[in-house]
Scaffold this active site. Structure first.
Site, mmCIF file in Angstrom:
data_model
loop_
_atom_site.group_PDB
_atom_site.id
_atom_site.type_symbol
_atom_site.label_atom_id
_atom_site.label_comp_id
_atom_site.label_asym_id
_atom_site.label_seq_id
_atom_site.Cartn_x
_atom_site.Cartn_y
_atom_site.Cartn_z
ATOM 1 N N ASP A 19 0.868 -1.180 0.000
ATOM 2 C CA ASP A 19 0.000 0.000 0.000
ATOM 3 C C ASP A 19 0.901 1.225 0.000
ATOM 4 O OD1 ASP A 19 -2.285 1.649 0.154
ATOM 5 O OD2 ASP A 19 -2.125 1.770 2.319
ATOM 6 N N SER A 20 0.313 2.366 -0.360
ATOM 7 C CA SER A 20 1.076 3.613 -0.303
ATOM 8 C C SER A 20 1.413 3.966 1.152
ATOM 9 C CB SER A 20 0.270 4.744 -0.936
ATOM 10 O OG SER A 20 -0.992 4.838 -0.303
ATOM 11 N N TYR A 36 -0.629 8.720 -2.774
ATOM 12 C CA TYR A 36 -0.674 8.389 -4.192
ATOM 13 C C TYR A 36 -1.938 9.012 -4.824
ATOM 14 C CZ TYR A 36 2.850 4.563 -4.023
ATOM 15 O OH TYR A 36 3.988 3.817 -3.919
ATOM 16 N N CYS A 63 -3.874 -1.200 -2.263
ATOM 17 C CA CYS A 63 -3.990 0.255 -2.412
ATOM 18 C C CYS A 63 -4.917 0.461 -3.603
ATOM 19 C CB CYS A 63 -2.617 0.857 -2.698
ATOM 20 S SG CYS A 63 -2.660 2.622 -3.108
ATOM 21 N N GLU A 101 -5.065 9.938 8.686
ATOM 22 C CA GLU A 101 -3.632 9.956 9.030
ATOM 23 C C GLU A 101 -3.388 10.749 10.315
ATOM 24 O OE1 GLU A 101 -0.534 9.128 7.167
ATOM 25 O OE2 GLU A 101 -1.849 7.613 6.297
ATOM 26 N N CYS A 145 -11.048 3.093 -0.907
ATOM 27 C CA CYS A 145 -9.745 3.605 -0.450
ATOM 28 C C CYS A 145 -9.411 2.882 0.842
ATOM 29 C CB CYS A 145 -9.843 5.114 -0.206
ATOM 30 S SG CYS A 145 -8.377 5.811 0.585
ATOM 31 N N HIS A 174 -7.979 3.693 3.458
ATOM 32 C CA HIS A 174 -8.113 4.411 4.735
ATOM 33 C C HIS A 174 -9.553 4.432 5.247
ATOM 34 C CE1 HIS A 174 -4.082 5.765 3.997
ATOM 35 N NE2 HIS A 174 -4.077 6.539 5.059
#
Ligand code: DGL
Length: 269
Positions: A7-8, A39, A70, A147, A185, A187
């Site tokens: 993953d990024s 990304y 990802c 994040e 996504c 996240h």
């Protein structure tokens, strides 16, 4: 069997978490390209360059099968990754579309994802192949909020409310009757509870982590011999930050994380 998961950043750990549950016997190599995240705001060429060097690192470390956990890399760079390595590669757009296919009876689905994933229309294409219509929406503020750890924060709740209201409005305008919302996504599964609160109850929220793990288990048929595999973690930026944030995505403490430099000649071919 050594499975590479890429993953990024740390989001793909939600996929690793599901894989560890489904195939605990396998060994795992997880790489988060944290130095080059996000990304989701980059061009196809850049994402392909980053993703192929990351994939190569995993195969050089012995991965025999790659899961591109990802969505952005899966949407923009799956063909480039498949060309760059000699092991089988599975992307999460495909598995996400499979999950939507299994969930939707109206055959209209909504997808939220990064700007790059939405611009690629990879989900619309994959859903179209499965006879579904997909309305996609970019939600670029969500990755930085996650994040930052602002999972249950009122700002995140408000951002989600606005994005999802706009998406529902767009779907109404296009006369869609959606019954499924795909979290496109890595996240977003962390925001699942808040997302479920912000959408009508008739909308089933799905993420590709579980279905990806099921698909890998079906493809690899790793022997159930009671063995517990080992997991190695790699990050391209601060291992301390990876460990702290990553433990939240993985749902358990992460021990050692190895720092790798993919910008050097060896990694960035
Ligand atoms: N991993 C990315 C995805 O699933 C989100 C983070 C990023 O933009 O790099 O699309």
């Amino acid at each position: 069997m050594k499975i590479g998961v890429f993953d990024s950043g740390v989001g793909g750990l939600t996929v690793l978490r599901a894989l560890l549950r489904h195939i605990p016997e396998a060994d795992y190599l997880y790489l988060g390209d944290t130095a080059r995240l996000p990304y989701g705001a980059k061009s196809r060429a850049t994402v392909a360059r980053y993703a192929t060097s990351s994939a190569r690192h995993l195969t050089e470390q012995g991965a025999e099968f790659l899961v591109i956990a990802c969505n952005t890399a899966s949407a923009l760079a799956l063909d480039a990754i498949r060309e760059a390595v000699e092991v089988p590669v599975l992307g999460v757009v495909e598995t996400g579309a499979n999950a939507a296919d299994a969930s939707s009876t109206t055959r209209d689905v909504l997808v939220i994802a990064t700007a790059a994933t939405v611009e690629s229309h990879a989900y619309a294409g994959a859903c179209g192949e499965r006879r579904m219509r997909a309305m996609e929406k970019a939600c670029p503020l969500l990755v930085p909020l996650v994040e930052e750890g602002w999972i249950e924060h009122p700002v995140t709740a408000e951002v989600l409310r606005i994005y999802l209201a706009e998406l529902m409005e767009q779907a109404r305008g296009a006369e869609l009757n959606p019954d499924t919302l795909v979290l496109g996504c890595t996240h977003y599964p962390l925001l699942r509870a808040q997302i479920e609160k912000a959408v009508p109850r008739s909308l089933r929220v799905i993420d590709s982590a579980e279905v990806t793990a099921e698909q890998v288990a079906g493809m690899l048929k790793v022997a159930k011999d009671g063995r517990r595999g080992k997991t190695r973690f790699f990050a391209t930026d601060s291992v301390t930050k990876f460990r702290a944030l990553g433990s939240r995505f993985l749902g358990q403490e992460i021990g050692e994380v190895e720092l790798v430099d993919l910008e050097t000649a060896a990694g960035n071919r």
